[in-house]
Scaffold this motif. Structure first.
Motif, short mmCIF file in Angstrom:
data_model
loop_
_atom_site.label_atom_id
_atom_site.label_comp_id
_atom_site.label_asym_id
_atom_site.label_seq_id
_atom_site.Cartn_x
_atom_site.Cartn_y
_atom_site.Cartn_z
N VAL A 1 0.85 -1.20 0.00
CA VAL A 1 0.00 0.00 0.00
C VAL A 1 0.88 1.24 0.00
CG1 VAL A 1 -2.02 -1.12 1.05
CG2 VAL A 1 -0.26 -0.08 2.52
N GLN A 2 0.38 2.30 -0.62
CA GLN A 2 1.19 3.50 -0.84
C GLN A 2 0.85 4.66 0.08
OE1 GLN A 2 3.48 3.90 -3.75
NE2 GLN A 2 3.39 1.69 -3.59
N ASN A 3 -0.41 4.73 0.54
CA ASN A 3 -0.83 5.88 1.33
C ASN A 3 -1.76 5.45 2.45
OD1 ASN A 3 -3.57 5.82 0.27
ND2 ASN A 3 -2.73 6.71 -1.61
N LEU A 4 -2.11 6.41 3.30
CA LEU A 4 -2.91 6.12 4.48
C LEU A 4 -4.29 5.58 4.11
CD1 LEU A 4 -2.19 6.26 7.42
CD2 LEU A 4 -3.03 8.61 7.49
N SER A 5 -4.89 6.11 3.06
CA SER A 5 -6.19 5.63 2.62
C SER A 5 -6.11 4.15 2.23
CB SER A 5 -6.69 6.46 1.43
OG SER A 5 -7.89 5.93 0.94
N GLU A 6 -5.09 3.79 1.47
CA GLU A 6 -4.91 2.39 1.09
C GLU A 6 -4.63 1.51 2.31
OE1 GLU A 6 -1.95 1.99 -1.97
OE2 GLU A 6 -3.19 3.00 -3.46
N LEU A 7 -3.85 2.03 3.26
CA LEU A 7 -3.57 1.29 4.48
C LEU A 7 -4.88 0.97 5.20
CD1 LEU A 7 -1.32 0.18 6.41
CD2 LEU A 7 -1.50 2.36 7.61
#
Length: 160
Positions: free
Chosen positions: A132-138
């Motif tokens: 995952v690349q960003n907080l939303s994806e996390l």
């Protein structure tokens, strides 16, 4: 501190479960690192956390200052130091994590393949997408069913 959902994240997975004492010590190291983490002499809005006694997660909100090549190199050096200090491997991308009930386990790729063949891991097994690349994806794409993860591409021929 509030972090934007677009904040960059890096997920590092330990090859074994960390003890509560290790988590406490690592969290202290993460806090210290995040507080002093800079890019081109600009303080980064950063945090570090340990999840499930297995994952080290670094987050940078780039709305304040962006993570540069040098600052990312600093974080990799920090992760390598953590590996050495705690005798863990955090950089093996083919050490794959999954849930078995409420427990988070991991296995090297060949063992993971065997677990699929045995039916212990199936298309509904929750796996961890550490890419995952960003907080939303996390928050939304990190813990997903096997069938909805990148794992299915790699292991499609083994899934019954």
């Amino acid at each position: 501190m509030q972090f934007s959902e677009n904040s960059r994240v890096w997920v590092y997975q330990a090859d074994r479960e960390l003890s509560d004492r290790e988590v406490q010590l690592i969290q202290n190291e993460l806090d210290s690192f995040a507080t002093g983490w800079t890019a081109h002499n600009n303080q980064l809005k950063a945090k570090g956390e340990v999840r499930y006694n297995r994952f080290l997660i670094l987050t940078v909100d780039e709305s304040q200052a962006g993570a540069s090549g040098c600052s990312i190199d600093k974080s990799v050096r920090f992760i390598k130091d953590m590996q050495q200090q705690f005798n863990i491997n955090l950089l093996d991308r083919f050490n794959l994590a999954y849930r078995e009930g409420s427990e988070v386990l991991s296995a090297p790729r060949h063992v993971f393949e065997d677990l699929i063949k045995q039916g212990s891991i199936n298309t509904n097994t929750i796996v961890f997408n550490n890419m995952v690349q960003n907080l939303s994806e996390l928050q939304n794409k990190w813990e997903v069913p096997f069938k909805d993860s990148w794992h299915i591409q790699l292991f499609r021929d083994l899934v019954v």
